[in-house]
Design a protein around this motif. Structure first.
Motif, PDB file in Angstrom:
ATOM      1  N   VAL A 138       0.830  -1.210   0.000  1.00  0.00           N
ATOM      2  CA  VAL A 138       0.000   0.000   0.000  1.00  0.00           C
ATOM      3  C   VAL A 138       0.863   1.259   0.000  1.00  0.00           C
ATOM      4  N   GLU A 139       1.972   1.241   0.725  1.00  0.00           N
ATOM      5  CA  GLU A 139       2.812   2.430   0.858  1.00  0.00           C
ATOM      6  C   GLU A 139       3.903   2.530  -0.207  1.00  0.00           C
ATOM      7  N   GLY A 140       3.945   1.558  -1.097  1.00  0.00           N
ATOM      8  CA  GLY A 140       4.911   1.624  -2.187  1.00  0.00           C
ATOM      9  C   GLY A 140       6.345   1.351  -1.787  1.00  0.00           C
ATOM     10  N   VAL A 141       6.551   0.559  -0.760  1.00  0.00           N
ATOM     11  CA  VAL A 141       7.901   0.181  -0.342  1.00  0.00           C
ATOM     12  C   VAL A 141       8.254  -1.078  -1.133  1.00  0.00           C
ATOM     13  N   THR A 142       9.070  -0.900  -2.173  1.00  0.00           N
ATOM     14  CA  THR A 142       9.361  -1.981  -3.114  1.00  0.00           C
ATOM     15  C   THR A 142      10.851  -2.290  -3.157  1.00  0.00           C
ATOM     16  N   GLU A 143      11.187  -3.324  -3.923  1.00  0.00           N
ATOM     17  CA  GLU A 143      12.591  -3.667  -4.143  1.00  0.00           C
ATOM     18  C   GLU A 143      13.291  -2.565  -4.944  1.00  0.00           C
ATOM     19  N   GLN A 144      12.537  -1.877  -5.764  1.00  0.00           N
ATOM     20  CA  GLN A 144      13.106  -0.763  -6.536  1.00  0.00           C
ATOM     21  C   GLN A 144      13.566   0.352  -5.601  1.00  0.00           C
ATOM     22  N   LEU A 145      12.742   0.657  -4.601  1.00  0.00           N
ATOM     23  CA  LEU A 145      13.132   1.661  -3.600  1.00  0.00           C
ATOM     24  C   LEU A 145      14.360   1.190  -2.835  1.00  0.00           C
ATOM     25  N   LYS A 146      14.405  -0.098  -2.530  1.00  0.00           N
ATOM     26  CA  LYS A 146      15.543  -0.665  -1.809  1.00  0.00           C
ATOM     27  C   LYS A 146      16.828  -0.497  -2.622  1.00  0.00           C
ATOM     28  N   ALA A 147      16.729  -0.700  -3.926  1.00  0.00           N
ATOM     29  CA  ALA A 147      17.908  -0.567  -4.789  1.00  0.00           C
ATOM     30  C   ALA A 147      18.332   0.896  -4.932  1.00  0.00           C
ATOM     31  N   ASN A 148      17.363   1.805  -4.987  1.00  0.00           N
ATOM     32  CA  ASN A 148      17.675   3.222  -5.220  1.00  0.00           C
ATOM     33  C   ASN A 148      18.087   3.969  -3.953  1.00  0.00           C
ATOM     34  N   ASN A 149      17.409   3.703  -2.841  1.00  0.00           N
ATOM     35  CA  ASN A 149      17.668   4.450  -1.613  1.00  0.00           C
ATOM     36  C   ASN A 149      17.497   3.512  -0.413  1.00  0.00           C
ATOM     37  N   GLN A 150      18.580   2.865  -0.040  1.00  0.00           N
ATOM     38  CA  GLN A 150      18.525   1.853   1.014  1.00  0.00           C
ATOM     39  C   GLN A 150      18.127   2.423   2.370  1.00  0.00           C
ATOM     40  N   MET A 151      18.626   3.577   2.717  1.00  0.00           N
ATOM     41  CA  MET A 151      18.322   4.145   4.034  1.00  0.00           C
ATOM     42  C   MET A 151      16.842   4.486   4.160  1.00  0.00           C
ATOM     43  N   GLU A 152      16.250   5.036   3.124  1.00  0.00           N
ATOM     44  CA  GLU A 152      14.818   5.329   3.171  1.00  0.00           C
ATOM     45  C   GLU A 152      14.014   4.036   3.268  1.00  0.00           C
ATOM     46  N   TRP A 153      14.438   3.024   2.507  1.00  0.00           N
ATOM     47  CA  TRP A 153      13.745   1.729   2.536  1.00  0.00           C
ATOM     48  C   TRP A 153      13.792   1.133   3.945  1.00  0.00           C
ATOM     49  N   VAL A 154      14.959   1.159   4.567  1.00  0.00           N
ATOM     50  CA  VAL A 154      15.115   0.604   5.923  1.00  0.00           C
ATOM     51  C   VAL A 154      14.226   1.358   6.904  1.00  0.00           C
ATOM     52  N   GLY A 155      14.226   2.667   6.836  1.00  0.00           N
ATOM     53  CA  GLY A 155      13.400   3.464   7.751  1.00  0.00           C
ATOM     54  C   GLY A 155      11.919   3.177   7.578  1.00  0.00           C
ATOM     55  N   ARG A 156      11.477   3.104   6.329  1.00  0.00           N
ATOM     56  CA  ARG A 156      10.055   2.844   6.089  1.00  0.00           C
ATOM     57  C   ARG A 156       9.667   1.421   6.492  1.00  0.00           C
ATOM     58  N   MET A 157      10.555   0.453   6.222  1.00  0.00           N
ATOM     59  CA  MET A 157      10.256  -0.933   6.613  1.00  0.00           C
ATOM     60  C   MET A 157      10.240  -1.081   8.135  1.00  0.00           C
ATOM     61  N   ASN A 158      11.144  -0.410   8.829  1.00  0.00           N
ATOM     62  CA  ASN A 158      11.128  -0.450  10.294  1.00  0.00           C
ATOM     63  C   ASN A 158       9.825   0.132  10.834  1.00  0.00           C
ATOM     64  N   ASN A 159       9.371   1.217  10.218  1.00  0.00           N
ATOM     65  CA  ASN A 159       8.111   1.831  10.617  1.00  0.00           C
ATOM     66  C   ASN A 159       6.951   0.858  10.397  1.00  0.00           C
ATOM     67  N   ILE A 160       6.933   0.204   9.259  1.00  0.00           N
ATOM     68  CA  ILE A 160       5.878  -0.761   8.949  1.00  0.00           C
ATOM     69  C   ILE A 160       5.921  -1.930   9.923  1.00  0.00           C
ATOM     70  N   ARG A 161       7.111  -2.461  10.174  1.00  0.00           N
ATOM     71  CA  ARG A 161       7.244  -3.603  11.099  1.00  0.00           C
ATOM     72  C   ARG A 161       6.789  -3.225  12.513  1.00  0.00           C
ATOM     73  N   ASN A 162       7.127  -2.023  12.956  1.00  0.00           N
ATOM     74  CA  ASN A 162       6.709  -1.590  14.287  1.00  0.00           C
ATOM     75  C   ASN A 162       5.192  -1.462  14.389  1.00  0.00           C
ATOM     76  N   ARG A 163       4.571  -0.906  13.350  1.00  0.00           N
ATOM     77  CA  ARG A 163       3.108  -0.795  13.357  1.00  0.00           C
ATOM     78  C   ARG A 163       2.454  -2.171  13.327  1.00  0.00           C
ATOM     79  N   ALA A 164       2.988  -3.065  12.509  1.00  0.00           N
ATOM     80  CA  ALA A 164       2.437  -4.426  12.440  1.00  0.00           C
ATOM     81  C   ALA A 164       2.592  -5.130  13.786  1.00  0.00           C
ATOM     82  N   MET A 165       3.728  -4.923  14.439  1.00  0.00           N
ATOM     83  CA  MET A 165       3.962  -5.541  15.745  1.00  0.00           C
ATOM     84  C   MET A 165       2.951  -5.030  16.777  1.00  0.00           C
ATOM     85  N   GLU A 166       2.665  -3.746  16.749  1.00  0.00           N
ATOM     86  CA  GLU A 166       1.678  -3.182  17.674  1.00  0.00           C
ATOM     87  C   GLU A 166       0.288  -3.758  17.423  1.00  0.00           C
ATOM     88  N   ILE A 167      -0.066  -3.940  16.159  1.00  0.00           N
ATOM     89  CA  ILE A 167      -1.377  -4.508  15.838  1.00  0.00           C
ATOM     90  C   ILE A 167      -1.475  -5.945  16.337  1.00  0.00           C
TER      91      ILE A 167
END
Length: 124
Positions: free
Chosen positions: A87-116
């Motif tokens: 839904v948020e567009g966090v893809t492998e393409q983003l991972k290849a282009n900007n790793q730090m942004e990908w890591v930050g967004r994935m950590n945010n997603i994982r934390n929200r999923a963990m809370e749910i």
């Protein structure tokens, strides 16, 4: 001396000093691996739902119950992370282009999923 109901059901006693103490043990239970989600739920049950914890423990169903909760929580967590990333567009393409942004967004997603998962499965 007449047999007690406990002895009639196959129970035995051990003499300790002047007392006969019944030999009690929990029923055998199949050992299944319990992951982090199951351990969190066990800690919650021990601290906040003592009657449920004791009932499951003495009936010999605690381990299988916790293993089931662990499987459900892990499946829910992985499904939520995948859905949120799509839904948020966090893809492998983003991972290849900007790793730090990908890591930050994935950590945010994982934390929200963990809370749910915690609020819907683990701490209820």
């Amino acid at each position: 001396m007449a047999k007690t109901i406990f002895e009639e059901m196959g129970g035995t006693y051990t003499q300790v000093g002047d007392y006969l103490l019944p030999d009690l043990k929990l029923p055998e239970e199949e050992q299944q691996p319990i992951g982090v989600w199951g351990q969190r739920h066990r800690r919650y049950l021990k601290e906040h739902r003592r009657a449920t914890y004791t009932t499951l423990l003495t009936s010999g169903k605690l381990n299988s119950y916790l293993a089931g909760i662990d499987r459900q929580a892990e499946e829910m967590f992985l499904r939520l992370v995948k859905q949120m990333a799509e839904v948020e567009g966090v893809t492998e393409q983003l991972k290849a282009n900007n790793q730090m942004e990908w890591v930050g967004r994935m950590n945010n997603i994982r934390n929200r999923a963990m809370e749910i998962v915690n609020s819907e499965l683990i701490y209820v």
